[in-house]
Design a protein around this motif. Sequence first.
Motif, PDB file in Angstrom:
ATOM      1  N   MET A  44       8.464   7.727  -4.134  1.00  0.00           N
ATOM      2  CA  MET A  44       7.200   8.481  -4.048  1.00  0.00           C
ATOM      3  C   MET A  44       6.835   9.067  -5.407  1.00  0.00           C
ATOM      4  O   MET A  44       5.671   9.094  -5.792  1.00  0.00           O
ATOM      5  N   LEU A  45       7.849   9.512  -6.136  1.00  0.00           N
ATOM      6  CA  LEU A  45       7.586  10.154  -7.432  1.00  0.00           C
ATOM      7  C   LEU A  45       6.944   9.170  -8.403  1.00  0.00           C
ATOM      8  O   LEU A  45       5.999   9.529  -9.125  1.00  0.00           O
ATOM      9  N   ASP A  46       7.443   7.928  -8.404  1.00  0.00           N
ATOM     10  CA  ASP A  46       6.864   6.973  -9.360  1.00  0.00           C
ATOM     11  C   ASP A  46       5.445   6.554  -8.956  1.00  0.00           C
ATOM     12  O   ASP A  46       4.614   6.268  -9.808  1.00  0.00           O
ATOM     13  N   ILE A  47       5.164   6.548  -7.659  1.00  0.00           N
ATOM     14  CA  ILE A  47       3.788   6.259  -7.221  1.00  0.00           C
ATOM     15  C   ILE A  47       2.851   7.348  -7.733  1.00  0.00           C
ATOM     16  O   ILE A  47       1.778   7.077  -8.285  1.00  0.00           O
ATOM     17  N   PHE A  60       2.653   6.951 -11.730  1.00  0.00           N
ATOM     18  CA  PHE A  60       1.805   5.845 -12.214  1.00  0.00           C
ATOM     19  C   PHE A  60       0.338   6.053 -11.802  1.00  0.00           C
ATOM     20  O   PHE A  60      -0.571   5.720 -12.554  1.00  0.00           O
ATOM     21  N   ARG A  86      -2.816   6.177 -14.291  1.00  0.00           N
ATOM     22  CA  ARG A  86      -4.010   5.366 -14.070  1.00  0.00           C
ATOM     23  C   ARG A  86      -5.247   6.261 -13.963  1.00  0.00           C
ATOM     24  O   ARG A  86      -6.351   5.887 -14.359  1.00  0.00           O
ATOM     25  N   PHE A 130      10.275   3.596 -17.085  1.00  0.00           N
ATOM     26  CA  PHE A 130       9.778   3.050 -18.344  1.00  0.00           C
ATOM     27  C   PHE A 130       8.250   3.025 -18.282  1.00  0.00           C
ATOM     28  O   PHE A 130       7.681   2.558 -17.304  1.00  0.00           O
ATOM     29  N   PHE A 153      -3.609   4.133  -6.310  1.00  0.00           N
ATOM     30  CA  PHE A 153      -2.290   3.500  -6.481  1.00  0.00           C
ATOM     31  C   PHE A 153      -1.525   3.493  -5.154  1.00  0.00           C
ATOM     32  O   PHE A 153      -0.944   2.470  -4.753  1.00  0.00           O
ATOM     33  N   TYR A 181      -2.957   0.904  -2.683  1.00  0.00           N
ATOM     34  CA  TYR A 181      -2.573  -0.481  -2.978  1.00  0.00           C
ATOM     35  C   TYR A 181      -1.071  -0.699  -2.828  1.00  0.00           C
ATOM     36  O   TYR A 181      -0.623  -1.832  -2.697  1.00  0.00           O
ATOM     37  N   TYR A 182      -0.319   0.393  -2.856  1.00  0.00           N
ATOM     38  CA  TYR A 182       1.125   0.246  -2.663  1.00  0.00           C
ATOM     39  C   TYR A 182       1.457   0.143  -1.165  1.00  0.00           C
ATOM     40  O   TYR A 182       2.169  -0.765  -0.742  1.00  0.00           O
ATOM     41  N   TYR A 183       0.907   1.047  -0.375  1.00  0.00           N
ATOM     42  CA  TYR A 183       1.305   1.117   1.031  1.00  0.00           C
ATOM     43  C   TYR A 183       0.477   0.212   1.940  1.00  0.00           C
ATOM     44  O   TYR A 183       0.967  -0.304   2.937  1.00  0.00           O
TER      45      TYR A 183
END
Lengths: 287, 427
Positions: free
Chosen positions: A1-4, A7, A11, A133, A249, A252-254
Amino acid sequence: MLDIFFFGFLRGAVFALAAFGFSLVLGVLGIVNLAHGVFIVLGASVTYALYSAGTPIVLAALAAAATTGLLGMLIQRLFIDRVFNMHPLMVLVQTFGVAIIVSELANKAFGTSERLLRLDVPGLPYVEIGSVFVPTYEIVVFVVSLVSAGLLVAVLNYTSFGRAVRACRDSRQSAELVGINVPRVFLLTMGICGAWAGLAGALILGLRPTAPHMHFMWTIEAFLVVIIGGLGSMGGALVGGFLYGVLNFAAYYYWPSTAPAVIFGALIVMLMLRPAGLFGLGTVVRK
Amino acid sequence: MDKISMPAAPGAVNRRSVLKGGAALSLGAMMAPGLAAPALAQSRTVHLGCSLPLTGPYEKVSRIYKDAYEFWSETVGHKMSIGGQDYDVRWTIYDDENSAARTAQLTERLITTDNVDLIVGAYGTDTVLAQGAIARKHGRITIQAGAASQRVDEEIGGHTTFTLVGLARNYGRLAIEKLGTQEPKPRNIAIVTFDDPVYLEMAAGIEDMAQSLGIEVALKEVLPMQTQDLRPTVLKLKRLGEVDIVYNCGWDIICIKLVQEFAALDFTPKAFVGGHLTTNPVVKETLGRNLDYVMGVTFWLPQMAHSDDHFASAQEFADAFKAAKGYAPTYHAAMAYTVPYIYAHVLRDATGDTPFDPAALRAKIAALDGLPTMWGPISFNEKGRIDFPGLPVLQWQGNDPQLTVIHPDALATGTLQYPMAEFRSRG
């Protein structure tokens, strides 16, 4: 969840940058500029053409921003200024028409293919933030977005031009009465809108494929950011951009196959709960 | 301007002698129609027409189609021999803006106003179906090279449309087959596709092939067509843990974005199949060294052993095309070039006053049996679809990535490099 979240936040910077001009014009002129996306895709196209011809990317981006800034002023002087006092629908129709014409000309001049650049920061293509990264270029876009938002806020709050802009925003008649050259303020406002959007287009080239025919999609995205952040507020556009980035984001992820519906559904709920957005300055659209 | 008169020399041509000669020639022509026919045929024209998405997202690929149609015309000297008579070749190509409605409108115009004799295909499933529907209404036929969807076979295949491109569901078959032979065998595959019939068919074919080889489908990501940001997808792939194969059913820009996001997120599958458009120049131009190890599939390569009446080899065709158009032909060029070539072949021995009669054309095209063309031997099944065994598999290899054919063995110019080197290690 943190990286979603992370990012999406990154964006969001480019969404905010794309929406600053839209928010400014909506706040000051009180118009919904349907040609806004044209500035973005034209900025990208000019940057791509110049960069492909050997111009350094920074110069190419600045030249693109200057081009779209001038185009904004031209549109204001030749078109919007002439129908400004008529029914607001006239401006909508006119900016829509301008968008179609300019994007068709851009199609002819630059081609209709989607374009994408590989833009790395020399010597440091990636940075490590925690366990994630991140391409350094995206950090650059993030910083440019923050700095440009700060710059716009500073101009609006601490310069005589900014005072004139705010005066026009609050009451056009009062501004005229105290001797402010309102048409000139509007002209410069459209110039700033065009320049910021053109810069956004230049930066987007390194993140997403862009083509002239995508102009209306960008107008809608700028509109959505302003709806979230609040009409007419620079800070609101910045926060709106970040929130929209995360929402986009995550959708489009979930739920990738239904992402557009999820995004618009969330925004409809947002409009029902908070019609003026998070940092809206009240009703700003002309009636 | 001064008028200059020159006296007629003895025996020189004057107006009276021209009139006499003309009268004699006319009389002779009436009495000997066989002799006059070649002179009359000089003015005959065969009119070919189509619409293509010359603007919009398919601009680049449709330009290749247009160039290939032109290249065929240039190759045949803008002449087509029909029943022993030379016809001038004329083209009308409209921009349909990738709109099915516009395609239908333009096809109606081509048939009823422009009076085209032959219709060549549009590009894209919906536009080809729209073109076919109008052609069918007028009892005409088309040969198309722009739609791989099974819907074409079901709706207009055979009776109206003949299709040079293989079925979408077979695109990735050989790539998966090749990867299935690796040791250790890949355990799983992730398929990235788009919410459009042709991409979904492609994904379904890959899924079936993988499952038949015992490769688990770990993820099948269906994205909206307008998706621009592939990072959420690649983040999801990374979170899956170890993914052995990633297959992109999308187009060239999607291949580029996926590789860029792989590099950005430090995600390296054991194999990445970039799809059927990895040979488009933009892919190498944008990805550079990161294209190393990327696999692809293609219908056509210059090294294939194809020939036709004009070129002894595919390489010769490729060289001539590059010299004429300024870029190396992709498979689209060979395929599009073959469309008018087939028409020319079946019309060569046409007899009678109506060489373009659709029923006769349909029968002749359907009867083709291994016609040697630049696109390979041509035969159509009952649905008007070309018989195609599968798409050869290629891989880009090296720091300055070069194209290597790896499967099937008959065409292979190298071996598969597997697994992929980490993107982060490439500098």
